[in-house]
Design a protein around this motif. Structure first.
Motif, PDB file in Angstrom:
ATOM      1  N   TYR A  39       0.812  -1.215  -0.094  1.00  0.00           N
ATOM      2  CA  TYR A  39       0.046   0.071  -0.027  1.00  0.00           C
ATOM      3  C   TYR A  39       0.903   1.253   0.035  1.00  0.00           C
ATOM      4  O   TYR A  39       2.036   1.185   0.440  1.00  0.00           O
ATOM      5  CB  TYR A  39      -1.043  -0.075   1.110  1.00  0.00           C
ATOM      6  CG  TYR A  39      -0.309   0.146   2.580  1.00  0.00           C
ATOM      7  CD1 TYR A  39       0.063  -1.072   3.123  1.00  0.00           C
ATOM      8  CD2 TYR A  39       0.073   1.464   3.291  1.00  0.00           C
ATOM      9  CE1 TYR A  39       0.747  -1.037   4.626  1.00  0.00           C
ATOM     10  CE2 TYR A  39       0.588   1.252   4.321  1.00  0.00           C
ATOM     11  CZ  TYR A  39       0.738   0.107   5.056  1.00  0.00           C
ATOM     12  OH  TYR A  39       1.519   0.223   6.415  1.00  0.00           O
ATOM     13  N   LEU A  40       0.196   2.490  -0.578  1.00  0.00           N
ATOM     14  CA  LEU A  40       0.927   3.655  -0.678  1.00  0.00           C
ATOM     15  C   LEU A  40       0.435   4.284   0.705  1.00  0.00           C
ATOM     16  O   LEU A  40      -0.635   4.580   0.929  1.00  0.00           O
ATOM     17  CB  LEU A  40       0.427   4.338  -1.942  1.00  0.00           C
ATOM     18  CG  LEU A  40       1.231   5.817  -2.084  1.00  0.00           C
ATOM     19  CD1 LEU A  40       2.483   5.471  -2.924  1.00  0.00           C
ATOM     20  CD2 LEU A  40       0.323   6.742  -2.678  1.00  0.00           C
ATOM     21  N   SER A  41       1.621   4.772   1.703  1.00  0.00           N
ATOM     22  CA  SER A  41       1.143   5.173   2.779  1.00  0.00           C
ATOM     23  C   SER A  41       1.268   6.812   2.861  1.00  0.00           C
ATOM     24  O   SER A  41       0.755   7.478   3.450  1.00  0.00           O
ATOM     25  CB  SER A  41       2.114   4.794   3.823  1.00  0.00           C
ATOM     26  OG  SER A  41       3.648   4.953   3.544  1.00  0.00           O
ATOM     27  N   GLY A  42       2.077   7.459   1.684  1.00  0.00           N
ATOM     28  CA  GLY A  42       2.341   8.919   1.708  1.00  0.00           C
ATOM     29  C   GLY A  42       2.821   9.237   0.407  1.00  0.00           C
ATOM     30  O   GLY A  42       3.468   8.355  -0.441  1.00  0.00           O
ATOM     31  N   CYS A  43       2.539  10.378   0.054  1.00  0.00           N
ATOM     32  CA  CYS A  43       2.986  10.852  -1.554  1.00  0.00           C
ATOM     33  C   CYS A  43       2.851  12.254  -1.145  1.00  0.00           C
ATOM     34  O   CYS A  43       2.408  13.237  -0.624  1.00  0.00           O
ATOM     35  CB  CYS A  43       2.059  10.501  -2.509  1.00  0.00           C
ATOM     36  SG  CYS A  43       0.406  11.247  -2.628  1.00  0.00           S
ATOM     37  N   THR A  67       7.298   9.064  -3.017  1.00  0.00           N
ATOM     38  CA  THR A  67       6.172   8.288  -2.367  1.00  0.00           C
ATOM     39  C   THR A  67       6.758   7.224  -1.142  1.00  0.00           C
ATOM     40  O   THR A  67       7.988   6.920  -1.296  1.00  0.00           O
ATOM     41  CB  THR A  67       5.473   7.173  -3.391  1.00  0.00           C
ATOM     42  OG1 THR A  67       6.528   6.704  -3.930  1.00  0.00           O
ATOM     43  CG2 THR A  67       4.836   7.989  -4.367  1.00  0.00           C
ATOM     44  N   SER A  68       5.961   6.896  -0.387  1.00  0.00           N
ATOM     45  CA  SER A  68       6.353   6.127   0.712  1.00  0.00           C
ATOM     46  C   SER A  68       5.471   4.913   0.804  1.00  0.00           C
ATOM     47  O   SER A  68       4.216   5.074   0.423  1.00  0.00           O
ATOM     48  CB  SER A  68       6.456   6.663   2.021  1.00  0.00           C
ATOM     49  OG  SER A  68       5.062   7.034   2.469  1.00  0.00           O
ATOM     50  N   SER A  69       5.654   3.501   1.033  1.00  0.00           N
ATOM     51  CA  SER A  69       4.702   2.484   0.953  1.00  0.00           C
ATOM     52  C   SER A  69       4.952   1.647   1.998  1.00  0.00           C
ATOM     53  O   SER A  69       6.135   1.476   3.031  1.00  0.00           O
ATOM     54  CB  SER A  69       5.238   1.906  -0.418  1.00  0.00           C
ATOM     55  OG  SER A  69       4.595   0.498  -0.614  1.00  0.00           O
ATOM     56  N   GLY A  70       3.985   0.447   1.997  1.00  0.00           N
ATOM     57  CA  GLY A  70       3.978  -0.433   3.083  1.00  0.00           C
ATOM     58  C   GLY A  70       5.083  -1.425   2.843  1.00  0.00           C
ATOM     59  O   GLY A  70       5.350  -2.412   3.351  1.00  0.00           O
ATOM     60  N   ASP A  71       5.689  -1.141   1.582  1.00  0.00           N
ATOM     61  CA  ASP A  71       6.617  -2.397   1.064  1.00  0.00           C
ATOM     62  C   ASP A  71       7.881  -2.008   1.835  1.00  0.00           C
ATOM     63  O   ASP A  71       8.919  -2.677   1.369  1.00  0.00           O
ATOM     64  CB  ASP A  71       6.702  -2.645  -0.619  1.00  0.00           C
ATOM     65  CG  ASP A  71       7.211  -1.339  -1.283  1.00  0.00           C
ATOM     66  OD1 ASP A  71       7.724  -0.162  -0.337  1.00  0.00           O
ATOM     67  OD2 ASP A  71       7.074  -1.144  -2.454  1.00  0.00           O
ATOM     68  N   GLY A  72       8.068  -0.930   2.516  1.00  0.00           N
ATOM     69  CA  GLY A  72       9.310  -0.482   3.415  1.00  0.00           C
ATOM     70  C   GLY A  72      10.392   0.313   2.601  1.00  0.00           C
ATOM     71  O   GLY A  72      11.322   0.531   2.822  1.00  0.00           O
ATOM     72  N   THR A  73       9.868   0.661   1.380  1.00  0.00           N
ATOM     73  CA  THR A  73      10.801   1.793   0.519  1.00  0.00           C
ATOM     74  C   THR A  73       9.992   2.997   0.393  1.00  0.00           C
ATOM     75  O   THR A  73       8.826   3.286   0.507  1.00  0.00           O
ATOM     76  CB  THR A  73      10.871   1.046  -0.866  1.00  0.00           C
ATOM     77  OG1 THR A  73       9.939   1.012  -1.261  1.00  0.00           O
ATOM     78  CG2 THR A  73      11.506  -0.267  -0.695  1.00  0.00           C
ATOM     79  N   CYS A  74      10.948   3.888   0.075  1.00  0.00           N
ATOM     80  CA  CYS A  74      10.351   5.138  -0.584  1.00  0.00           C
ATOM     81  C   CYS A  74      10.696   5.408  -1.906  1.00  0.00           C
ATOM     82  O   CYS A  74      11.771   4.729  -2.234  1.00  0.00           O
ATOM     83  CB  CYS A  74      11.006   6.394   0.159  1.00  0.00           C
ATOM     84  SG  CYS A  74      10.291   6.364   1.939  1.00  0.00           S
ATOM     85  N   LEU A 127       5.553   4.728   6.849  1.00  0.00           N
ATOM     86  CA  LEU A 127       4.155   5.271   7.038  1.00  0.00           C
ATOM     87  C   LEU A 127       4.119   7.085   6.707  1.00  0.00           C
ATOM     88  O   LEU A 127       2.986   7.337   6.493  1.00  0.00           O
ATOM     89  CB  LEU A 127       3.678   5.163   8.531  1.00  0.00           C
ATOM     90  CG  LEU A 127       3.419   3.667   9.029  1.00  0.00           C
ATOM     91  CD1 LEU A 127       2.975   3.596  10.359  1.00  0.00           C
ATOM     92  CD2 LEU A 127       2.451   3.132   7.857  1.00  0.00           C
ATOM     93  N   SER A 128       5.389   7.465   6.681  1.00  0.00           N
ATOM     94  CA  SER A 128       5.125   8.802   6.437  1.00  0.00           C
ATOM     95  C   SER A 128       6.459   9.584   6.034  1.00  0.00           C
ATOM     96  O   SER A 128       7.522   8.752   6.086  1.00  0.00           O
ATOM     97  CB  SER A 128       4.725   9.631   7.769  1.00  0.00           C
ATOM     98  OG  SER A 128       5.637   9.442   8.399  1.00  0.00           O
ATOM     99  N   LEU A 129       6.297  10.462   5.284  1.00  0.00           N
ATOM    100  CA  LEU A 129       7.593  11.202   4.722  1.00  0.00           C
ATOM    101  C   LEU A 129       7.230  12.631   4.655  1.00  0.00           C
ATOM    102  O   LEU A 129       5.977  13.195   4.658  1.00  0.00           O
ATOM    103  CB  LEU A 129       8.057  10.734   3.330  1.00  0.00           C
ATOM    104  CG  LEU A 129       7.107  10.667   2.301  1.00  0.00           C
ATOM    105  CD1 LEU A 129       6.780  11.878   1.624  1.00  0.00           C
ATOM    106  CD2 LEU A 129       7.638   9.682   1.135  1.00  0.00           C
ATOM    107  N   GLY A 140       9.371   8.017   7.986  1.00  0.00           N
ATOM    108  CA  GLY A 140       9.237   7.255   9.454  1.00  0.00           C
ATOM    109  C   GLY A 140       8.591   5.975   9.098  1.00  0.00           C
ATOM    110  O   GLY A 140       7.695   5.878   8.439  1.00  0.00           O
ATOM    111  N   GLY A 141       9.135   5.163   9.775  1.00  0.00           N
ATOM    112  CA  GLY A 141       8.477   3.741   9.655  1.00  0.00           C
ATOM    113  C   GLY A 141       8.258   3.001  10.897  1.00  0.00           C
ATOM    114  O   GLY A 141       8.290   3.561  11.929  1.00  0.00           O
TER     115      GLY A 141
END
Lengths: 72, 391
Positions: free
Chosen positions: B197-201, B212-219, B241-243, B257-258
């Motif tokens: 999932y996309l958590s932040g953009c 973008t930041s994602s639930g897959d652990g990467t930005c 979760l956020s950027l 932040g994760g």
């Protein structure tokens, strides 16, 4: 997160961690007292222009509640 | 695609064996190099032969971590709130909710301000993204998304487009048209693709790039026009979760932040993780301030009476106030320098999901699981005086 079991991948991962830590250990740092003083100066300088901190005159507030107008 | 397990960011000839294949961007003695995955494995095995075992690497990383802690501790000569004792206390704030934006059918998960300081975009669990005029409460655009839980949305700096995404693992950009009848969904452009999932953009300084930041652990950093992945940022060991971008116009760093309790600072051009902060102890129920130049935590904002987690925060324009949206339905306003709570904002009937201060610093908008957004502003000082004189 998937974990990889092959030992060579662990080595690569461990090496990356060591590399990352070496970079982080090498960065230049300043004292907290200096950093705090700079933070305070910034806040003081910009505090006067901070609308949420000091408020804005009602005449400039587009969000103010509109009063009913009477036509004389 | 951007994924925890797939580290390639470029495709081309390997620096070692010259075969054309997906390349891993690695650092050898601080020099960036591009090796194909086979050569990386070969190098790893060769390292083994030279006596570098997993154990020795682990020992080195432990000793480096200790050294890092010592270096950081050496500079900890005073606490921020001690230095801040000599400045004056924040005078009583008179921030009041001025607008309540109703219209979403379900939890509002994210919002963003437009640079014109009056429009905002919000996204919701009901799958809709709405562009509002904050002054008139007019809904200017409503875009239905193909998925529910649109967890992230952003306004382009030009005000001509919005980006959003969530459970669809993508970030899509919609150009905003002045024609009310035009179907915005038809002009959608899929830019980012993650494997979770996309958590932040957020747009960078222009409409052309999205972070973008994602639930897959990467930005990841993407080019909007071509949808190409420009840079990926690996280092978190759990969902990001956020950027947030560094405020400077020439700056090219951002922080993420994760769920691994880390806040990582990244260089956007190299993809390198330049700093990392890890002092949060559990699910976040306090706010911490880290100074980048001192490379350590300098303040903690917490109270024993606050037992619920904080989901989102933002600074006021001068940086003196910190607005935190909490799961106990309130917004706590902290004095950043002195560390105490200055005020609270009430009104939401469910947890606050996002808090953002407007670009000119005059308003703060909060989005909540109670399906509404609230825009709050400070009361004008002269207005208060008039009230007092009438009573």
């Amino acid at each position: 997160m998937s974990s990889k079991t092959p030992s060579s991948n662990n080595i690569a991962h461990a090496r990356r961690t060591v590399q990352q830590l070496r970079i982080e250990a090498g960065i230049e740092r300043i004292k907290v007292s200096k950093a705090s003083a700079d933070l305070m100066n910034y806040c003081s300088e910009h505090g006067r222009n901070d609308p949420l901190l000091v408020g804005i005159p009602a005449s400039e507030n587009p969000f103010k509640d509109k009063k009913p107008c009477t036509i004389l | 695609m951007c994924d925890q397990t797939f580290m390639a960011i470029t495709f081309g000839p390997c620096d070692n064996c010259s075969t054309t294949s997906p390349l891993m961007n690695i650092y050898i003695k601080n020099e960036p190099t591009n090796y194909c995955s086979f050569c990386v494995e070969m190098m790893a095995c060769q390292g083994l032969l030279k006596g570098e075992t997993l154990a020795s690497l682990k020992n080195e990383s432990e000793s480096l971590k200790k050294k890092l802690e010592e270096e950081r501790a050496k500079l900890h000569d005073v606490e921020l709130h001690q230095v801040a004792e000599k400045i004056e206390v924040v005078s009583a704030l008179s921030i009041k909710t001025r607008r309540v934006l109703k219209g979403h059918g379900n939890k509002v998960l994210c919002m963003d301000w437009c640079k014109d300081k009056r429009r905002l975009v919000s996204s919701s669990q009901d799958g809709k993204v709405i562009v509002w005029d904050g002054f008139t409460l007019n809904k200017e655009h409503a875009v239905p998304m193909p998925c529910t839980w649109v967890m992230a949305c952003a306004y382009a700096p030009s005000g001509c487009a919005i980006a959003c995404g969530g459970l669809d693992n993508k970030c899509s950009v919609y150009p905003l048209s002045l024609d009310k009848n035009e179907n915005l969904a038809a002009k959608k452009k899929s830019v980012a693709m993650h494997t979770n999932y996309l958590s932040g953009c957020t747009f960078t300084n222009s409409d052309m790039q999205i972070l973008t930041s994602s639930g897959d652990g990467t930005c990841a950093l993407w080019d909007v026009e071509s949808g190409q992945l420009l840079q990926s940022f690996h280092g978190h060991t759990a969902d990001v979760l956020s950027l947030d971008l560094a405020p400077s116009e020439t700056g090219n760093t951002f922080v993420s932040g994760g769920c691994d309790k880390k806040a990582n600072v990244w260089d956007m051009r190299s993809g390198q993780n330049v700093q990392s902060f890890e002092t949060h102890e559990s699910d976040i129920n306090c706010c911490r301030l880290y100074d980048l130049r001192a490379d350590r935590e300098v303040a903690v904002y917490q109270k024993d009476s606050i037992i619920f987690g904080v989901s989102s925060l933002d600074f006021s324009l001068s940086g003196r106030l910190l607005f935190g949206g909490y799961n106990d339905y309130t917004i706590n306003i902290w004095d950043v320098l002195k560390g105490n709570r200055v005020s609270m904002l009430f009104g939401h009937e469910n947890r606050v999901s996002t808090v953002k201060v407007s670009p000119d610093g005059t308003s703060v908008c909060s989005a909540s699981w109670d399906n509404t957004l609230r825009v709050s502003r400070a009361l004008g000082m002269p207005w208060l005086l008039v009230l007092y004189s009438l009573t």
